[in-house]
Design an enzyme around this catalytic site. Structure first.
Site, PDB file in Angstrom:
ATOM      1  CD  GLU A   1      14.103  18.852  11.039  1.00  0.00           C
ATOM      2  OE1 GLU A   1      13.107  19.029  10.343  1.00  0.00           O
ATOM      3  OE2 GLU A   1      14.906  19.750  11.328  1.00  0.00           O
TER       4      GLU A   1
ATOM      5  CB  CYS B   1      20.101  13.548   4.139  1.00  0.00           C
ATOM      6  SG  CYS B   1      20.817  15.129   4.595  1.00  0.00           S
TER       7      CYS B   1
ATOM      8  CB  CYS C   1      23.591  24.664  12.352  1.00  0.00           C
ATOM      9  SG  CYS C   1      25.177  24.823  11.488  1.00  0.00           S
TER      10      CYS C   1
ATOM     11  CB  CYS D   1      24.788  29.552   5.904  1.00  0.00           C
ATOM     12  SG  CYS D   1      26.347  28.693   6.259  1.00  0.00           S
TER      13      CYS D   1
ATOM     14  CB  CYS E   1      21.137  27.365   5.802  1.00  0.00           C
ATOM     15  SG  CYS E   1      20.799  25.771   6.567  1.00  0.00           S
TER      16      CYS E   1
ATOM     17  CB  CYS F   1      19.888  21.401   0.605  1.00  0.00           C
ATOM     18  SG  CYS F   1      20.637  19.960  -0.077  1.00  0.00           S
TER      19      CYS F   1
END
Ligand code: SAH
Length: 335
Positions: free
Chosen positions: A73, A86, A93, A97, A100, A324
């Site tokens: 993305e 971005c 990932c 976290c 997220c 984010c």
């Protein structure tokens, strides 16, 4: 290769990176037989566009698939003076976290330097048209999916390629890379002369809370992370920036006391970096809520009163899951 003179390679490089062409056939500065040979043996683009979402604020999110079918993305954020793109450094990932959404994918795989560069080429071509010169400058942020410092070699290779004068010509000074705190790579970055700006995601002022929100903290706790940041700070050149990011989670990390702790922590380590406060971008099924506006302002005021420069980041593209922490290859309404 192919028995061609070296300047042909430079022409092909410029065709791909400066003119952002999508096929060898379009490289009309090359002889026809060379174009045919290249088309037979090589591919220019490996990412395919799966979906494209357009936010009411003008932000665009792209969902690509790699040749082996992994999601990538990229977010294009138009701004008054410059555009910001971005990009993602990994598909998924490995970090966990809790605030997220990307974490929920787990690590699918590292992206290659080519796949990182291609995200920028695709976004610029979509925004302005193939081969059209960009009207404004471009800033890049490595804040998409993934932990850039767990894919350090490919990331740095991509940054070198993008800096080329006869290519995209986006210099490292225009690039910011964000890390959850991979301490050895922060130290490595400090030794590189021509490097991108650094941002470090903190999210908590104590190890107790940071262990919970960002489990990577158990490997590199705040003391070690901030010591590395201190050493990085010593390597800063005039005009070079260095930032901390702090996601604001209602009732979790946004109290007055936590603001004081954060300021004291940074002051104790003599860190003069600015702090970007990012209101949490909610996404199902995450349990958090964004801190109310007044809370964010009070928190910011406390930091400022203790000599820490702090800014509140305006979320972009929330309605299309482009903000984010919202990148998880989801579909959204948009076009
Ligand atoms: N892995 C890197 C880069 C990707 S995240 C890193 O952790 O820095 C980019 C930024 O978005 C980080 O500062 C992260 O803390 C923040 N972020 C993650 N989830 C978020 C959310 N739901 N709302 C707001 N910011 C978030």
């Amino acid at each position: 290769m192919l028995g061609e003179p070296a300047y042909r390679a430079r022409q092909v490089f410029a065709g791909v990176h400066q003119r952002r062409l999508c096929s060898f056939g379009q490289m009309t500065d090359l002889p026809g037989d060379l174009r045919a040979k290249l088309s037979e043996r090589a591919v220019i683009s490996t990412l395919t566009l799966e979906s494209r979402y357009l936010s009411t604020d003008g932000t665009r999110r792209y969902l690509f698939k790699t040749h082996d079918n992994f999601p990538v993305e990229t977010v294009f954020i138009p701004e008054d003076r410059r555009d910001t793109i971005c990009f993602s450094s990994q598909s998924g990932c490995p970090l966990q976290c809790t605030f997220c959404l990307t974490a929920q994918l787990g690590l699918l795989r590292n992206l290659t330097a080519g796949e990182i560069v291609e995200q920028i080429i695709m976004a610029l071509n979509d925004a302005y048209g193939v081969s059209v010169r960009t009207p404004r400058g471009t800033n890049l942020v490595g804040m998409g999916a993934g932990e850039p410092f767990l894919n350090f070699a490919e990331l740095m290779k991509a940054i070198r390629i993008m800096a080329e004068r006869n290519g995209l010509h986006i210099v490292p000074h225009r690039v910011t890379v964000s890390t959850a705190g991979i301490v050895p790579r922060i130290r490595d970055l400090a030794t590189i002369a021509d490097r991108p700006h650094l941002a470090v995601s903190l999210a908590a002022p104590t190890d107790e809370l940071r262990n919970e929100l960002m489990p990577i903290n158990k490997k590199w706790p705040l003391r070690e992370l901030l010591a590395a940041c201190g050493d990085f700070q010593k390597s800063l050149k005039a005009g070079e920036r260095f930032t901390f990011e702090y996601v604001m989670l209602a009732g979790v990390n946004d109290s007055d006391e936590q603001a004081r702790n954060l300021a004291n922590l940074l002051n104790r380590h003599e860190l003069r970096a600015k702090v970007n406060l990012i209101p949490h971008n909610p996404a199902e099924p995450l349990a958090y809520q964004p801190s109310p506006r007044e809370r964010v302002e009070t928190f910011r005021g406390i930091l400022e009163a203790k000599g820490i420069q702090a800014f509140v980041r305006r979320p972009r593209g929330r309605d299309i899951l482009a903000a984010c922490g919202q990148l998880a290859a989801r579909s959204a309404t948009g076009q």
